[in-house]
Design a protein around this motif. Sequence first.
Motif, short mmCIF file in Angstrom:
data_model
loop_
_atom_site.label_atom_id
_atom_site.label_comp_id
_atom_site.label_asym_id
_atom_site.label_seq_id
_atom_site.Cartn_x
_atom_site.Cartn_y
_atom_site.Cartn_z
N THR A 1 0.85 -1.21 0.00
CA THR A 1 0.00 0.00 0.00
C THR A 1 0.88 1.26 0.00
O THR A 1 0.69 2.16 -0.82
N ASP A 2 1.83 1.32 0.93
CA ASP A 2 2.73 2.48 0.99
C ASP A 2 3.56 2.58 -0.30
O ASP A 2 3.76 3.67 -0.83
N ALA A 3 4.03 1.42 -0.77
CA ALA A 3 4.87 1.42 -1.97
C ALA A 3 4.10 1.95 -3.18
O ALA A 3 4.67 2.66 -4.02
N PHE B 1 11.10 1.76 6.34
CA PHE B 1 10.71 0.60 7.14
C PHE B 1 9.30 0.81 7.69
O PHE B 1 9.00 1.89 8.22
N ASP B 2 8.48 -0.22 7.58
CA ASP B 2 7.18 -0.24 8.26
C ASP B 2 7.06 -1.60 8.93
O ASP B 2 6.36 -2.49 8.44
N PRO B 3 7.81 -1.80 10.02
CA PRO B 3 7.78 -3.13 10.65
C PRO B 3 6.43 -3.39 11.31
O PRO B 3 5.65 -2.46 11.50
N ILE C 1 11.11 -5.10 -0.54
CA ILE C 1 11.58 -6.40 -0.04
C ILE C 1 10.53 -6.95 0.92
O ILE C 1 10.03 -6.22 1.78
N GLU C 2 10.21 -8.22 0.76
CA GLU C 2 9.25 -8.85 1.68
C GLU C 2 9.79 -10.20 2.11
O GLU C 2 10.15 -11.04 1.28
N TYR C 3 9.81 -10.41 3.41
CA TYR C 3 10.38 -11.63 3.99
C TYR C 3 9.50 -12.86 3.71
O TYR C 3 10.00 -13.91 3.36
C1 SAM Z 1 3.34 -3.75 8.56
S1 SAM Z 1 3.73 -4.73 7.20
C2 SAM Z 1 4.14 -3.54 5.95
C3 SAM Z 1 2.92 -2.97 5.29
C4 SAM Z 1 3.28 -2.14 4.09
N1 SAM Z 1 4.00 -0.94 4.44
C5 SAM Z 1 2.05 -1.80 3.29
O1 SAM Z 1 1.80 -0.60 3.05
O2 SAM Z 1 1.34 -2.72 2.87
C6 SAM Z 1 5.37 -5.30 7.58
C7 SAM Z 1 5.89 -6.29 6.55
O3 SAM Z 1 7.31 -6.37 6.69
C8 SAM Z 1 7.70 -7.72 6.53
N2 SAM Z 1 9.01 -7.91 7.19
C9 SAM Z 1 9.29 -7.97 8.51
N3 SAM Z 1 10.59 -8.21 8.73
C10 SAM Z 1 11.18 -8.28 7.50
C11 SAM Z 1 12.52 -8.52 7.05
N4 SAM Z 1 13.52 -8.76 7.91
N5 SAM Z 1 12.77 -8.48 5.72
C12 SAM Z 1 11.77 -8.24 4.83
N6 SAM Z 1 10.47 -8.05 5.20
C13 SAM Z 1 10.17 -8.06 6.51
C14 SAM Z 1 6.57 -8.49 7.21
O4 SAM Z 1 6.55 -9.85 6.80
C15 SAM Z 1 5.34 -7.69 6.77
O5 SAM Z 1 4.81 -8.18 5.57
#
Ligand code: SAM
Length: 270
Positions: free
Chosen positions: A110-112, A183-185, A128-130
């Motif tokens: 969404t943010d992206a 970052f949006d953890p 990047i998505e884990y």
């Molecule tokens: C709160 S969501 C982000 C929402 C996003 N900003 C949006 O607008 O949809 C946090 C995301 O970061 C991912 N994440 C957490 N730690 C990560 C890491 N070390 N590397 C990549 N992605 C990670 C999570 O799996 C999750 O999908």
Amino acid sequence: MELLVTTSDNPTTAMLETGYKIATELGVLFVKKKRTSLATLKKQYNVDHVIVVTRNGPVVHTPGGEYFFHLSMAELRIKNLRNGKHDHMITAMTLEKGMSVLDCTLGLATDAIVASFVLGEDGLLVGIEYSPIIAMVTRWGLENFDGSDSEINGALRRIQVKQGDYEEYLAALPDKSFDVVYFDPMFRRPVYTSSSLRPLRYLANHNPLTSSAVASACRVAKRRVVMKEAAGSAEFERLGFKTLIGGKYSSIQYGVIELEPSAGGQLWSG
Ligand SMILES: C[S@@+](CC[C@H](N)C(=O)[O-])C[C@H]1O[C@@H](n2cnc3c(N)ncnc32)[C@H](O)[C@@H]1O
């Protein structure tokens, strides 16, 4: 996580192919549904998550509900930008057309999408998505979702999705390779504003952001490192984000580490 992939009833050949491709990518079983209920499939294969390929794309059935690609708040935020209103994330990033952004926590993007819309055709947005499942759903949506707005469709198509860990990705990047690192953890204390985002919590990486990742981000970013967190979160101070941006009554804030003063500070306006 125990998982399998199937399709909805009466699948087309394209749906079967997509299902098989997703199952292969994720290294899990693809099962032809043959009108079996999902509850029966879950029991039969002893799995708690099922990805169902529908005519509208993959839907992940988690114990917390269904997870699928949608624009979430991106459409409204872009509409507001077009109407000359400002968006706190865009302000925090001091984003301008043609810049580059590394979104370390892509999630549903969404943010992206909002950032990609502002960056325009000459900009660069890498996300990047884990979680392999979240990355797959988001990649599918960014490549295939077709709304009525061609500019928004364009913003989706320009986003590059990388599945992996931002710590490793950042470590491999040269100094100053992106204007902004974002970052949006997962919030330390979740703010449940949207029930449609609740299933994300079953799939996402919940590890807190580390000081070493922020230090890497400060090396990789040319201008700013920005972090979204719950308003008043102790994470801002712990991680060194001194400048905070957000609405007076907003439940979220954006922390900023400024590395290079923004040139003239000209913000995007519709
Ligand atoms: C709160 S969501 C982000 C929402 C996003 N900003 C949006 O607008 O949809 C946090 C995301 O970061 C991912 N994440 C957490 N730690 C990560 C890491 N070390 N590397 C990549 N992605 C990670 C999570 O799996 C999750 O999908």
